[in-house]
Motif scaffolding. Structure first.
Motif, PDB file in Angstrom:
ATOM      1  N   PRO A   1      -2.666   0.308   9.622  1.00 23.74           N
ATOM      2  CA  PRO A   1      -2.578  -1.091  10.304  1.00 23.74           C
ATOM      3  C   PRO A   1      -1.655  -1.038  11.534  1.00 23.74           C
ATOM      4  O   PRO A   1      -0.569  -0.352  11.788  1.00 23.74           O
ATOM      5  N   GLY A   2      -2.205  -1.845  12.824  1.00 23.79           N
ATOM      6  CA  GLY A   2      -1.501  -1.572  14.014  1.00 23.79           C
ATOM      7  C   GLY A   2      -1.781  -0.577  14.816  1.00 23.79           C
ATOM      8  O   GLY A   2      -1.644  -0.800  16.070  1.00 23.79           O
ATOM      9  N   GLN A   3      -2.740   0.307  14.420  1.00 24.92           N
ATOM     10  CA  GLN A   3      -3.202   1.350  15.283  1.00 24.92           C
ATOM     11  C   GLN A   3      -4.499   1.355  15.439  1.00 24.92           C
ATOM     12  O   GLN A   3      -5.313   1.869  16.401  1.00 24.92           O
ATOM     13  N   VAL A   4      -5.259   0.790  14.524  1.00 22.62           N
ATOM     14  CA  VAL A   4      -6.812   0.604  14.440  1.00 22.62           C
ATOM     15  C   VAL A   4      -6.965  -0.748  13.719  1.00 22.62           C
ATOM     16  O   VAL A   4      -6.153  -1.057  12.711  1.00 22.62           O
ATOM     17  N   THR A   5      -8.012  -1.445  14.082  1.00 24.44           N
ATOM     18  CA  THR A   5      -8.513  -2.864  13.595  1.00 24.44           C
ATOM     19  C   THR A   5      -9.093  -2.414  12.335  1.00 24.44           C
ATOM     20  O   THR A   5      -9.561  -1.465  11.947  1.00 24.44           O
ATOM     21  N   HIS A   6      -8.931  -3.446  11.546  1.00 24.19           N
ATOM     22  CA  HIS A   6      -9.515  -3.673  10.015  1.00 24.19           C
ATOM     23  C   HIS A   6     -11.061  -3.181  10.218  1.00 24.19           C
ATOM     24  O   HIS A   6     -11.579  -2.461   9.287  1.00 24.19           O
ATOM     25  N   GLU A   7     -11.727  -3.991  11.102  1.00 20.82           N
ATOM     26  CA  GLU A   7     -13.162  -3.796  11.351  1.00 20.82           C
ATOM     27  C   GLU A   7     -13.430  -2.338  11.591  1.00 20.82           C
ATOM     28  O   GLU A   7     -14.536  -1.878  11.170  1.00 20.82           O
ATOM     29  N   ARG A   8     -12.815  -1.685  12.461  1.00 21.02           N
ATOM     30  CA  ARG A   8     -13.403  -0.592  12.963  1.00 21.02           C
ATOM     31  C   ARG A   8     -12.826   0.639  11.843  1.00 21.02           C
ATOM     32  O   ARG A   8     -13.826   1.446  11.792  1.00 21.02           O
ATOM     33  N   PHE A   9     -11.794   0.502  11.353  1.00 25.72           N
ATOM     34  CA  PHE A   9     -11.756   1.684  10.288  1.00 25.72           C
ATOM     35  C   PHE A   9     -12.670   1.411   8.897  1.00 25.72           C
ATOM     36  O   PHE A   9     -13.225   2.291   8.628  1.00 25.72           O
ATOM     37  N   LEU A  10     -12.907   0.031   8.842  1.00 27.11           N
ATOM     38  CA  LEU A  10     -14.031  -0.203   7.524  1.00 27.11           C
ATOM     39  C   LEU A  10     -15.075   0.470   7.870  1.00 27.11           C
ATOM     40  O   LEU A  10     -15.930   0.791   6.982  1.00 27.11           O
ATOM     41  N   HIS A  41       2.346  -3.805   5.312  1.00 22.88           N
ATOM     42  CA  HIS A  41       0.896  -3.530   5.058  1.00 22.88           C
ATOM     43  C   HIS A  41       0.185  -4.154   3.870  1.00 22.88           C
ATOM     44  O   HIS A  41      -0.953  -4.045   3.646  1.00 22.88           O
ATOM     45  N   LEU A  42       1.099  -4.921   3.161  1.00 25.33           N
ATOM     46  CA  LEU A  42       0.436  -5.546   1.880  1.00 25.33           C
ATOM     47  C   LEU A  42      -0.791  -6.332   2.011  1.00 25.33           C
ATOM     48  O   LEU A  42      -2.001  -5.732   1.542  1.00 25.33           O
ATOM     49  N   GLU A  43      -0.713  -7.163   2.774  1.00 21.93           N
ATOM     50  CA  GLU A  43      -1.996  -8.000   2.979  1.00 21.93           C
ATOM     51  C   GLU A  43      -3.296  -7.117   3.658  1.00 21.93           C
ATOM     52  O   GLU A  43      -4.513  -7.554   3.310  1.00 21.93           O
ATOM     53  N   ALA A  44      -2.905  -6.405   4.424  1.00 23.21           N
ATOM     54  CA  ALA A  44      -3.935  -5.447   4.978  1.00 23.21           C
ATOM     55  C   ALA A  44      -4.578  -4.424   3.999  1.00 23.21           C
ATOM     56  O   ALA A  44      -5.981  -4.277   3.989  1.00 23.21           O
ATOM     57  N   ALA A  45      -3.648  -4.045   3.300  1.00 17.08           N
ATOM     58  CA  ALA A  45      -4.292  -3.054   2.189  1.00 17.08           C
ATOM     59  C   ALA A  45      -4.945  -3.956   0.997  1.00 17.08           C
ATOM     60  O   ALA A  45      -6.034  -3.317   0.614  1.00 17.08           O
ATOM     61  N   ARG A  46      -4.559  -5.209   0.721  1.00 17.17           N
ATOM     62  CA  ARG A  46      -5.263  -6.078   0.113  1.00 17.17           C
ATOM     63  C   ARG A  46      -6.627  -6.514   0.360  1.00 17.17           C
ATOM     64  O   ARG A  46      -7.848  -6.292  -0.385  1.00 17.17           O
ATOM     65  N   ARG A  47      -6.959  -6.519   1.663  1.00 18.25           N
ATOM     66  CA  ARG A  47      -8.161  -7.030   2.440  1.00 18.25           C
ATOM     67  C   ARG A  47      -9.077  -5.798   2.385  1.00 18.25           C
ATOM     68  O   ARG A  47     -10.128  -5.803   2.165  1.00 18.25           O
ATOM     69  N   LEU A  48      -8.487  -4.596   2.647  1.00 16.51           N
ATOM     70  CA  LEU A  48      -9.123  -3.243   2.762  1.00 16.51           C
ATOM     71  C   LEU A  48      -9.848  -2.982   1.184  1.00 16.51           C
ATOM     72  O   LEU A  48     -11.008  -2.744   0.984  1.00 16.51           O
ATOM     73  N   ARG A  49      -8.831  -3.231   0.334  1.00 15.66           N
ATOM     74  CA  ARG A  49      -9.560  -2.989  -1.184  1.00 15.66           C
ATOM     75  C   ARG A  49     -10.770  -3.866  -1.417  1.00 15.66           C
ATOM     76  O   ARG A  49     -11.567  -3.562  -2.044  1.00 15.66           O
ATOM     77  N   LYS A  50     -10.434  -5.071  -1.084  1.00 14.90           N
ATOM     78  CA  LYS A  50     -11.690  -6.077  -1.247  1.00 14.90           C
ATOM     79  C   LYS A  50     -12.694  -6.012  -0.789  1.00 14.90           C
ATOM     80  O   LYS A  50     -13.846  -5.946  -1.261  1.00 14.90           O
ATOM     81  N   GLU A  51     -12.913  -5.350   0.490  1.00 20.70           N
ATOM     82  CA  GLU A  51     -13.785  -5.010   1.285  1.00 20.70           C
ATOM     83  C   GLU A  51     -14.534  -3.615   1.228  1.00 20.70           C
ATOM     84  O   GLU A  51     -15.554  -3.366   1.460  1.00 20.70           O
ATOM     85  N   LEU A  52     -13.596  -2.527   0.586  1.00 21.84           N
ATOM     86  CA  LEU A  52     -14.144  -1.265   0.587  1.00 21.84           C
ATOM     87  C   LEU A  52     -15.296  -1.182  -0.585  1.00 21.84           C
ATOM     88  O   LEU A  52     -14.924  -2.048  -1.584  1.00 21.84           O
ATOM     89  N   PRO A  53     -16.064  -0.468  -0.769  1.00 20.79           N
ATOM     90  CA  PRO A  53     -16.995  -0.302  -1.833  1.00 20.79           C
ATOM     91  C   PRO A  53     -16.024   0.130  -3.124  1.00 20.79           C
ATOM     92  O   PRO A  53     -15.172   0.901  -2.775  1.00 20.79           O
TER      93      PRO A  53
END
Length: 279
Positions: A114-123, A146-158
């Motif tokens: 997080p901070g180096q690449v957007t959530h959308e681009r990495f996902l 990074h906690l909230e970013a990680a939570r969002r990522l886990r929610k949206e990853l397969p």
């Protein structure tokens, strides 16, 4: 089978993560040429072997933005005696090259910064890998911000993509904080605290070794005593797991081979790419 953790001279990265000492470092043209030559030599050595081999690339820099790392992964994956080939990557580069690899052998150990690449681009990059059938894990450094970013990522990853959390170096976690991270990664407890390893058996030096660009072999990245050289025939693996000479081990690529933790039973076929067998 012999597993090799290869780390050549490459030290440049396209990210500038504040928790990484190699962020935004630039290699000179000569350094890049030397890294390429060392990698070509390593791949050639692997190709000449008869035993079953697995390879994990652990570069200080970002390898997949360099064509020679992409080519090495493809070439190694197509060798009949190579069981697995994987690399640690920030996933900033292209993914189309994976179509030329044997996807039953190729795997990526990716990290979201997080901070180096957007959530959308990495996902989107991770989704590309899923669509291409590329086996990969995704990770985040467990800093509080990074906690909230990680939570969002886990929610949206397969659900099929494993999300791992690395304990941040120098950070102490309260039980409440650790519980938050464990909700995302049920194996976070292994990363939370260093493991006391002195005098206890580890597989490094036996069936897993670290290899530098010049072919120098050590039992792991964290024990610097040379065991010989890959290219001149002076290296001979230990006949069985031997005692770790270090007091502590706090890095996944080290302690996963520490016998008392029995993590080979947890990660099974996903050992190099950090994908456990979870219910």
């Amino acid at each position: 089978m012999l597993s090799l953790l290869y780390r050549g001279p490459l030290a440049s990265c396209d990210y500038d993560c504040p928790y990484c000492p190699f962020a935004k470092r630039r290699d000179t043209t000569e350094q890049l040429r030397a890294d390429r030559a060392a990698l070509v030599r390593f791949v050639s050595w692997v190709g000449a072997q008869e035993r079953e081999i697995s390879v994990l690339f652990t570069p200080w820099g970002e390898g997949l933005v360099r064509s020679w790392y992409r080519e090495a992964l493809v070439e190694l994956s197509l060798m009949p005696h190579v069981r697995r080939v994987a690399i640690q990557t920030n996933l900033s580069g292209r993914t189309a090259w994976t179509a030329r690899a044997d996807l039953t052998k190729l795997a990526l150990w990716t990290t979201f910064h997080p901070g180096q690449v957007t959530h959308e681009r990495f996902l989107a990059k991770s989704q590309e890998l899923v669509e291409r059938g590329v086996r990969h894990s995704v990770g985040v450094v467990g800093l509080p911000e990074h906690l909230e970013a990680a939570r969002r990522l886990r929610k949206e990853l397969p659900a099929s993509v494993y999300l791992w959390i690395n304990a941040a170096e120098g950070h102490t976690y309260t039980d409440e904080e650790a519980a938050d991270w464990t909700e995302l990664d049920p194996l976070f407890s292994y990363s939370r605290h260093p493991h006391r390893t002195l005098g206890l058996p580890c597989r490094t030096g036996h069936d897993v070794i670290s290899v530098a660009g010049d072919g120098t072999v050590t039992r792991c990245h964290f024990v610097k005593t040379p065991l010989g050289n890959l290219y001149d025939g002076t290296f001979r693996p230990d006949p069985e797991p031997s005692a770790c000479p270090n007091t502590w081990c706090d890095c996944h690529i080290g302690y996963i081979h520490f016998e008392p933790l029995r993590l080979y039973d947890v990660f099974t076929d996903g050992l190099l790419e950090r994908i456990p067998l979870l219910p």
